[in-house]
Design a protein around this motif. Structure first.
Motif, PDB file in Angstrom:
ATOM      1  N   LEU A 187       0.950  -0.803   0.072  1.00 11.00           N
ATOM      2  CA  LEU A 187       0.404  -0.193  -0.139  1.00 11.00           C
ATOM      3  C   LEU A 187       0.597   1.440   0.398  1.00 11.00           C
ATOM      4  O   LEU A 187       0.272   2.511  -0.579  1.00 11.00           O
ATOM      5  N   ASN A 188       1.770   1.213   1.200  1.00 13.85           N
ATOM      6  CA  ASN A 188       2.772   2.160   1.241  1.00 13.85           C
ATOM      7  C   ASN A 188       3.438   2.647  -0.627  1.00 13.85           C
ATOM      8  O   ASN A 188       3.570   3.968  -0.537  1.00 13.85           O
ATOM      9  N   SER A 189       3.857   1.776  -0.998  1.00 10.89           N
ATOM     10  CA  SER A 189       4.810   1.903  -2.864  1.00 10.89           C
ATOM     11  C   SER A 189       3.944   2.047  -3.362  1.00 10.89           C
ATOM     12  O   SER A 189       4.243   3.121  -4.394  1.00 10.89           O
ATOM     13  N   PHE A 190       2.199   2.090  -3.223  1.00 13.43           N
ATOM     14  CA  PHE A 190       1.308   2.351  -4.463  1.00 13.43           C
ATOM     15  C   PHE A 190       1.031   3.654  -3.875  1.00 13.43           C
ATOM     16  O   PHE A 190       0.470   4.875  -5.373  1.00 13.43           O
ATOM     17  N   LEU A 191       0.955   4.520  -3.209  1.00  8.53           N
ATOM     18  CA  LEU A 191       1.083   6.158  -2.362  1.00  8.53           C
ATOM     19  C   LEU A 191       2.784   6.830  -2.934  1.00  8.53           C
ATOM     20  O   LEU A 191       2.791   7.350  -2.477  1.00  8.53           O
ATOM     21  N   GLY A 192       3.874   6.132  -3.609  1.00  8.25           N
ATOM     22  CA  GLY A 192       4.854   6.594  -3.926  1.00  8.25           C
ATOM     23  C   GLY A 192       5.519   6.980  -2.266  1.00  8.25           C
ATOM     24  O   GLY A 192       6.755   7.604  -2.544  1.00  8.25           O
ATOM     25  N   ARG A 193       5.425   5.883  -1.215  1.00  6.12           N
ATOM     26  CA  ARG A 193       6.334   5.983  -0.120  1.00  6.12           C
ATOM     27  C   ARG A 193       7.262   5.273   0.149  1.00  6.12           C
ATOM     28  O   ARG A 193       7.701   3.943  -0.398  1.00  6.12           O
ATOM     29  N   PRO A 194       8.808   5.324   0.628  1.00  7.87           N
ATOM     30  CA  PRO A 194      10.071   5.074   0.672  1.00  7.87           C
ATOM     31  C   PRO A 194      10.003   3.316   1.602  1.00  7.87           C
ATOM     32  O   PRO A 194       8.244   3.697   2.383  1.00  7.87           O
ATOM     33  N   PHE A 195      10.422   2.835   1.295  1.00  7.39           N
ATOM     34  CA  PHE A 195      10.363   0.918   1.591  1.00  7.39           C
ATOM     35  C   PHE A 195      10.802   1.783   3.061  1.00  7.39           C
ATOM     36  O   PHE A 195      11.867   2.702   3.275  1.00  7.39           O
ATOM     37  N   SER A 196       9.976   1.000   4.345  1.00  6.66           N
ATOM     38  CA  SER A 196      10.793   1.142   5.736  1.00  6.66           C
ATOM     39  C   SER A 196      10.634  -0.910   6.270  1.00  6.66           C
ATOM     40  O   SER A 196       9.823  -1.226   5.953  1.00  6.66           O
ATOM     41  N   GLU A 197      11.665  -0.311   6.523  1.00  2.44           N
ATOM     42  CA  GLU A 197      11.420  -2.070   7.207  1.00  2.44           C
ATOM     43  C   GLU A 197      11.071  -1.917   9.137  1.00  2.44           C
ATOM     44  O   GLU A 197      10.709  -3.439   9.709  1.00  2.44           O
ATOM     45  N   SER A 198      10.482  -1.191   9.574  1.00  2.63           N
ATOM     46  CA  SER A 198       9.198  -0.922  10.442  1.00  2.63           C
ATOM     47  C   SER A 198       8.367  -1.645  10.417  1.00  2.63           C
ATOM     48  O   SER A 198       8.146  -1.281   9.087  1.00  2.63           O
ATOM     49  N   TYR A 199       8.107  -2.708  11.371  1.00  4.30           N
ATOM     50  CA  TYR A 199       6.459  -2.963  11.136  1.00  4.30           C
ATOM     51  C   TYR A 199       5.757  -2.302  12.005  1.00  4.30           C
ATOM     52  O   TYR A 199       5.742  -2.532  13.212  1.00  4.30           O
ATOM     53  N   THR A 200       3.969  -2.204  11.795  1.00  3.54           N
ATOM     54  CA  THR A 200       3.434  -1.970  12.859  1.00  3.54           C
ATOM     55  C   THR A 200       2.150  -2.667  12.463  1.00  3.54           C
ATOM     56  O   THR A 200       2.242  -2.902  11.598  1.00  3.54           O
ATOM     57  N   SER A 201       1.586  -3.772  13.636  1.00  3.25           N
ATOM     58  CA  SER A 201       0.481  -4.314  13.097  1.00  3.25           C
ATOM     59  C   SER A 201      -0.787  -3.516  12.864  1.00  3.25           C
ATOM     60  O   SER A 201      -1.695  -2.248  14.103  1.00  3.25           O
ATOM     61  N   ASN A 202      -1.830  -3.133  11.987  1.00  3.91           N
ATOM     62  CA  ASN A 202      -3.139  -2.323  11.397  1.00  3.91           C
ATOM     63  C   ASN A 202      -4.719  -3.351  12.101  1.00  3.91           C
ATOM     64  O   ASN A 202      -4.034  -4.681  12.040  1.00  3.91           O
ATOM     65  N   GLU A 203      -5.217  -3.010  12.976  1.00  2.00           N
ATOM     66  CA  GLU A 203      -6.106  -3.348  14.190  1.00  2.00           C
ATOM     67  C   GLU A 203      -7.180  -2.868  13.058  1.00  2.00           C
ATOM     68  O   GLU A 203      -8.871  -3.748  13.276  1.00  2.00           O
TER      69      GLU A 203
END
Length: 612
Positions: free
Chosen positions: A425-441
């Motif tokens: 989803l982030n890549s679809f919005l042109g955002r840079p890749f991040s190694e951090s992970y957050t679980s979405n509820e």
């Protein structure tokens, strides 16, 4: 919104599903048998199949009632919970000659319903009154306390299948409580409208206010009441004028008066109105009766002009202050909810670019068309409502036509945790890749414009479904009605991730077939920059072949190798008859589930063994 013209649709529930729960021996099965046969059977089976009470049982509200018996055994809890999640209402039984079964309503049964977060009316039924005369006063005391503690209880009634006594009245009471539940509309203490109900009624008011002057003229009010509740129009108007001085102004019935109107109508009238305008359970518009709408070119050109008008610094983006200025004429910012925040592409400085602005408006039109239309008028759109929205063909019809004419597609993104959904989803919005992970509820959205074949542009909405929310999503029959294509993401280096993604694919494919909302499906093998596991490649390829799907799409967000995944999603949505997982006619559902067990996983130490 039933439609954009303000004319209500004639939608009512076709049937109601009620699940009966309670302690063993409280008379669940005997109650159902006695009511349907109008005779007492001392040898009722321990568990009945679903029993249909046809419309002739209910002359005043001819809506069939399906009563579903359940077992109270612990080992059957999972099956019972599945039935409860699909229910329109719940009946909880107790035995009048066993006071402890009544007390267990507060210690077990109703708390269990709350734990499941079921927002449905509850009817408490006492069975075997013929054997419980000595505890009658005690039961009354307990029931008074229970109804105070649990406002979701619509009514309490006692009966006897043996006599029989009040058995048919119990069934009618259940139907009324589920069809016109007061507890979902009003606060029990004050009898004021609950926020969810008030919000739904406000949208109904806006739809009926065709001249947008903030009040319903006599013509608009008569049109509204005449279609929903044709009798006693003048009596209702006179009552509001007497009780509420601010209920009318020079233009007609105000919003305050409109909401006050529902004190006069009661739950029966209010639910009649809500259903006429397409609202179902949970005060949500029913996907199966709501035509999909998209912004017309007229509306898009208007939004482009508004964008330029409020881009005060002419930097090609709307910053927070400029957006606040743009929406200063609306009751509240339409994009203040979490699902809209961060859903569109922004500039380096965080401003909303033009294509992000249009994409966000397309997302709102998809999710909340009434809100989108109202917001257009709040910011100055002066055209006819019909000129702002284009009603698209239903998705089921498009599958028959074998082609979609939509300009906005919604893609559901499934996959286990750590599969790479959020990164996609982030890549679809042109955002840079991040190694951090957050679980979405909660569901996450990303919307952008895709440059498609032959220079065409399509708007694609990616909706990430949290793995813990898949069960709740699929519990609704209409859950996939708004989906144009589904993708299933797995980590190409993880056997467990691939297996879990396959389970999700099987579950969604089965639900598609059961509900009739079949959607094209794609498998996405993420994190291909890592060393792909040969067993994962073999397994995912086999799954795609067995289910008649396109070969898995290998991507790496980290290295920027996306393999045209977004264009391929749009292409799948444009051809809704292709990429459908093989149906039960061609492949038994049991064989579907065997796809997961084709490869038996055994973990020992750091080694994963996979046996085909």
């Amino acid at each position: 919104m039933g439609n954009t013209s303000g004319k209500p649709s004639s939608i009512n529930p076709k049937e109601l599903r009620v699940v009966v729960i309670g302690d063993s021996g409280t008379g669940k099965s005997s109650l159902i048998v006695s009511a349907i046969s109008q005779t007492f059977s001392p040898n009722s089976p321990p568990l009945l199949p679903p029993t249909v009470f046809h419309s002739h049982f209910f002359p005043h509200n001819p809506v069939p009632l399906i009563v579903i018996d359940t077992s109270s055994r612990v080992e059957n809890e999972r099956n019972r919970d599945k039935k409860l999640k699909a229910a329109d209402g719940v009946v909880v039984t107790y035995a009048c000659d066993r006071i402890e079964t009544l007390e267990r309503l507060t210690t077990l049964w109703i708390p269990a319903l709350r734990h499941m977060k079921l927002n449905v009316p509850v009817v408490v039924v006492g069975c075997k009154t013929d054997a419980g005369s000595e505890t009658k006063e005690k039961r009354k005391e307990v029931l008074v306390e229970i109804t105070k503690k649990f406002p979701e209880i619509e009514s309490c009634i006692e009966c006897s299948a043996a006599n029989p006594f009040e058995v048919l009245e119990v069934i009618s009471c259940i139907q009324r409580a589920v069809l016109f539940p007061q507890g979902l509309l009003y606060h029990p203490e004050t009898q004021k409208l609950k926020p969810e109900c008030e919000k739904a009624l406000k949208w109904v008011f806006k739809l009926c206010d065709r001249d947008l002057d903030g009040a319903l003229s006599d013509e608009e009010l008569n049109d509204f009441l005449g279609k929903c509740l044709p009798s006693q129009i003048e009596v209702i108007k006179a009552d509001i004028k007497e009780r509420l001085p601010n209920g009318f102004n020079d233009c007609g019935l105000t919003l305050m008066g409109f909401l006050s109107l529902h004190e006069h109508l009661g739950s029966h009238g209010t639910w009649t109105i809500l259903r006429k305008f397409g609202y179902g359970k949970g005060f949500k518009l029913r996907d199966d009766i709501l035509p999909s709408v998209e912004l017309t070119q007229n509306a898009i050109e208007f939004l482009k002009k508004i964008f330029s008008q409020f881009d005060h610094d002419q930097d090609g983006a709307l910053g927070p202050a400029e957006l606040d200025d743009l929406f200063s004429s609306t009751p509240e910012s339409p994009w203040s909810e979490a699902r809209y925040m961060g859903a569109a592409e922004t500039s380096v400085l965080g401003g909303l670019l033009l294509h992000g602005f249009l994409s966000k408006w397309a997302l709102m039109t998809l999710l909340e068309p009434v809100k989108s239309l109202a917001s257009l008028f709040y910011i100055g759109y002066e055209g006819d409502p019909a000129s702002a929205f284009h009603i698209t063909r239903r998705r089921q019809l498009e599958r028959k036509k074998q082609q979609s004419e939509r300009n906005v597609f919604q893609c559901f993104v499934f996959g286990p945790n750590l599969a790479g959904k959020s990164a996609l989803l982030n890549s679809f919005l042109g955002r840079p890749f991040s190694e951090s992970y957050t679980s979405n509820e909660d569901d996450q959205f990303a919307v952008n414009i895709v440059n498609h074949i032959e220079g065409t542009k399509k708007t694609l909405v990616l909706r990430e479904i949290p793995v813990d929310g898949v069960g709740d999503l699929l519990s609704s029959k209409e859950s996939l009605a708004a989906c144009d294509v589904a993708i299933f993401v797995h980590d190409s280096s993880s056997v467990l991730s691939c297996t879990r993604a396959t389970e999700l694919l099987v579950a969604v494919a089965s639900r598609c077939k059961e509900s009739g909302y079949e959607v094209p499906c794609l498998i996405v093998a993420a994190k291909s920059d890592r060393d792909p596991n040969p067993l994962v490649i073999k397994h995912s390829t086999r799954v795609s072949q067995d289910m008649g799907l396109e070969a898995p799409i290998a991507i790496s967000v980290k290295s920027g190798e996306l393999n045209d995944v977004f264009c391929r999603i749009v292409s799948a949505a444009e051809h809704p008859h292709l990429g459908i997982p093989e149906s039960e006619e061609n492949r038994n559902t049991k064989q579907y589930r065997n796809l997961v067990s084709h490869s038996l996983i055994f973990v020992s130490g750091n080694i994963i063994y996979m046996f085909p």
